[in-house]
Design an enzyme around this catalytic site. Structure first.
Site, PDB file in Angstrom:
ATOM      1  N   CYS A  50      27.838 -63.213 -11.588  1.00 19.45           N
ATOM      2  CA  CYS A  50      27.400 -62.277 -12.623  1.00 19.45           C
ATOM      3  C   CYS A  50      28.524 -61.411 -13.325  1.00 19.45           C
ATOM      4  O   CYS A  50      28.047 -61.082 -14.354  1.00 19.45           O
ATOM      5  CB  CYS A  50      26.809 -61.029 -11.486  1.00 19.45           C
ATOM      6  SG  CYS A  50      28.028 -60.214 -10.497  1.00 19.45           S
ATOM      7  N   ASN A  51      29.570 -61.673 -13.037  1.00 19.85           N
ATOM      8  CA  ASN A  51      30.726 -61.162 -13.775  1.00 19.85           C
ATOM      9  C   ASN A  51      31.621 -62.134 -14.635  1.00 19.85           C
ATOM     10  O   ASN A  51      32.429 -61.926 -15.441  1.00 19.85           O
ATOM     11  CB  ASN A  51      31.719 -60.456 -12.888  1.00 19.85           C
ATOM     12  CG  ASN A  51      31.070 -59.285 -12.439  1.00 19.85           C
ATOM     13  OD1 ASN A  51      30.358 -58.362 -13.423  1.00 19.85           O
ATOM     14  ND2 ASN A  51      31.312 -58.689 -11.264  1.00 19.85           N
ATOM     15  N   THR A 115      36.231 -59.920  -1.784  1.00 12.92           N
ATOM     16  CA  THR A 115      36.190 -61.159  -1.119  1.00 12.92           C
ATOM     17  C   THR A 115      35.066 -62.085  -1.483  1.00 12.92           C
ATOM     18  O   THR A 115      35.263 -63.284  -1.194  1.00 12.92           O
ATOM     19  CB  THR A 115      36.173 -60.860   0.489  1.00 12.92           C
ATOM     20  OG1 THR A 115      34.957 -60.343   0.944  1.00 12.92           O
ATOM     21  CG2 THR A 115      37.501 -60.119   0.891  1.00 12.92           C
ATOM     22  N   GLN A 116      34.045 -61.413  -2.147  1.00  7.96           N
ATOM     23  CA  GLN A 116      33.037 -62.501  -2.431  1.00  7.96           C
ATOM     24  C   GLN A 116      33.211 -63.302  -3.255  1.00  7.96           C
ATOM     25  O   GLN A 116      32.530 -64.765  -3.373  1.00  7.96           O
ATOM     26  CB  GLN A 116      31.841 -61.473  -3.294  1.00  7.96           C
ATOM     27  CG  GLN A 116      30.579 -62.254  -3.257  1.00  7.96           C
ATOM     28  CD  GLN A 116      29.491 -61.558  -4.043  1.00  7.96           C
ATOM     29  OE1 GLN A 116      29.635 -60.297  -4.481  1.00  7.96           O
ATOM     30  NE2 GLN A 116      28.384 -61.845  -4.137  1.00  7.96           N
ATOM     31  N   GLY A 189      17.069 -40.673  -3.925  1.00  5.31           N
ATOM     32  CA  GLY A 189      17.069 -41.269  -5.504  1.00  5.31           C
ATOM     33  C   GLY A 189      16.777 -42.743  -5.247  1.00  5.31           C
ATOM     34  O   GLY A 189      16.730 -43.237  -3.886  1.00  5.31           O
ATOM     35  N   MET A 193      22.865 -46.449  -7.962  1.00  7.53           N
ATOM     36  CA  MET A 193      24.076 -45.825  -7.106  1.00  7.53           C
ATOM     37  C   MET A 193      23.276 -45.803  -5.599  1.00  7.53           C
ATOM     38  O   MET A 193      23.772 -46.004  -4.745  1.00  7.53           O
ATOM     39  CB  MET A 193      24.661 -44.581  -7.494  1.00  7.53           C
ATOM     40  CG  MET A 193      25.556 -44.731  -8.601  1.00  7.53           C
ATOM     41  SD  MET A 193      26.905 -45.549  -8.209  1.00  7.53           S
ATOM     42  CE  MET A 193      27.827 -44.610  -6.920  1.00  7.53           C
TER      43      MET A 193
END
Length: 448
Positions: A50-51, A115-116, A189, A193
């Site tokens: 994803c990054n 660590t992922q 919520g 977050m």
């Protein structure tokens, strides 16, 4: 041969762009094959998270390899080559090795030291290996990077300190209760977050979690996604009577949990501790609640202090890991330099042993009456003579590996001994030709 890494990551492209340049899991194997069949590419591994989306490749020429990788990415995601150039960074040689080591050990992640990424690198390497797009260099280098990252994490504990607010919230709860597995939690919520906090609670072992939200449909959706309970916000006072942990993150403009509410339910809770963690701005929980016995109230400033302290610890650990990277690069370069020498030494040994075998055949013809024991003694001593004769030449060949003119001198070495060794580049090209045929055959079979 050259090592090149092209990376699209959180530093080079915003999330809107990164969303458009991510390979689906079911498309990665074909992507590996497509890139491998491209001109100039001798080995390749594709990492897509994803990054970051990154291509690691062994290429025959730097400029050609870089262009074809960028063209591959452009075609894969519907961009122009210039667009890919603008949103990516290119590392070559030692810089590419350093990049791989930093990525694998979590030093290049948004969350420092996570660590992922190590598992994602390992999965990417294993997929490339099973697809057939890695060879001698990457099979060695990626194993080295994975081993380095594991050792770095074990020796520095870089991932042990929380550096995200949602994770720090759970860590604060642990400071009060110790183990959380048997505790009841409420998430107030249903935004990002809140979901991150929910995931961290689940990761700590808690299973009794209830999501409450002003819009019940949103609470229901988040709860269903993670298989936990949900309830209306109006039920909060009743839920608080048995809860141990509350994490609140809404956009409300007034307090959701008030002093009056806590004072009312405190009578029914006896002496049980209640941890209230407010990660909303403006705050969801009225200040001053901590004055009530066994009620622990933390807000974002409390969490920020913990996160900042932990980040400093991670930065110190990251500095320690960074200091080890040059040693790893040197070890890799030493190994690479030996690649050209090994075939030469092998060719020299093969020629010497062929001479020994011819000599034994000649002895057998001229002395047919030799016993098996006598023959073994002669064979043993002739091999010993050969090994002694080869000792110095082999030593010299190994020393040539670190010479700036190693290719020229190794060629001279081969001429002196009248041997011919295949260079690693040619071996890699032949290996690629063979594997490309396998990939083509596999695709034809799959199509049929």
């Amino acid at each position: 041969m050259h090592f090149i890494a092209i990376s699209i990551n959180h530093r080079t492209a915003d999330v809107a762009l990164r969303e458009q340049v991510t390979f689906r899991d079911d498309a990665l194997r074909i992507a590996h094959e497509d890139l491998y069949e491209t001109k100039s590419i001798l080995e390749n591994v594709i990492l897509s998270t994803c990054n970051r989306t990154e291509v690691y490749a062994v290429v025959d020429q730097i400029h050609t390899g870089r262009y074809y990788i960028q063209r591959f990415l452009a075609r894969a995601f519907g961009f122009e080559v210039d667009d890919i150039k603008a949103m990516s960074e290119v590392k070559v040689g030692d810089e590419a090795v350093e990049h791989l080591l930093r990525v694998t050990s979590g030093l290049d992640s948004i969350v420092l030291g996570e660590t992922q990424i190590l598992g994602q690198i390992r999965d990417a390497f294993f997929l490339a290996q099973s697809t057939g797009t890695t060879g001698t260099i990457f099979n060695h280098l990626f194993k080295q990077a994975i081993t380095f990252a594991k050792r770095a994490h074990n020796e520095t504990d870089i991932a042990d300190n929380a550096v995200s607010v949602s994770y720090a919230a759970v860590e604060l709860a642990k400071k009060v209760f110790g183990k959380l597995k048997s505790k009841q939690a409420i998430i107030i919520g249903a935004g990002e977050m809140s979901e991150l906090s929910l995931l961290n609670l689940l990761g700590s072992g808690i299973t009794d979690i209830t999501v409450v939200n002003r819009t019940i449909e949103n609470a229901m959706k988040l709860a269903a996604k993670h298989q936990v309970k949900y309830d209306e916000l109006s039920s909060l006072p009743n839920l608080l009577e048995s809860a141990d942990i509350v994490i609140s993150s809404t956009s409300a403009q007034s307090y959701i949990i008030t002093n009056e509410m806590i004072e009312r339910i405190a009578e029914n809770r006896k002496q049980d501790s209640l941890v209230l963690i407010d990660i909303a701005v403006p705050r969801d929980i009225e200040p001053g609640i901590s004055a009530i016995t066994n009620i622990f109230n933390y807000d974002v400033d409390d969490l920020k202090g913990l996160v900042d302290a932990n980040l400093r610890e991670r930065q110190l650990a990251a500095a320690t890991i960074s200091e080890q990277i040059p040693t790893e690069i040197h070890a890799h370069n030493e190994w690479i330099s030996m690649l050209g020498v090994v075939p030469v030494i092998r060719a020299l040994r093969e020629k010497a042993m062929a001479i020994q075998a011819e000599t034994m055949d000649s002895i057998d013809r001229k002395l047919p009456g030799l016993s098996e024991r006598e023959r073994k003694i002669i064979s043993k001593h002739t091999k010993s003579i050969i090994n002694q004769m080869l000792k110095d030449p082999i030593k010299q060949a190994k020393e040539l590996s670190s010479d700036k003119k190693s290719n020229e001198k190794l060629e001279l070495f081969q001429n002196i001994f009248d041997i011919e060794a295949e260079c690693p580049h040619e071996q890699a090209k032949q290996q690629k030709e063979s594997k490309v045929k396998e990939i083509s055959a596999r695709r034809i079979f799959s199509f049929e």
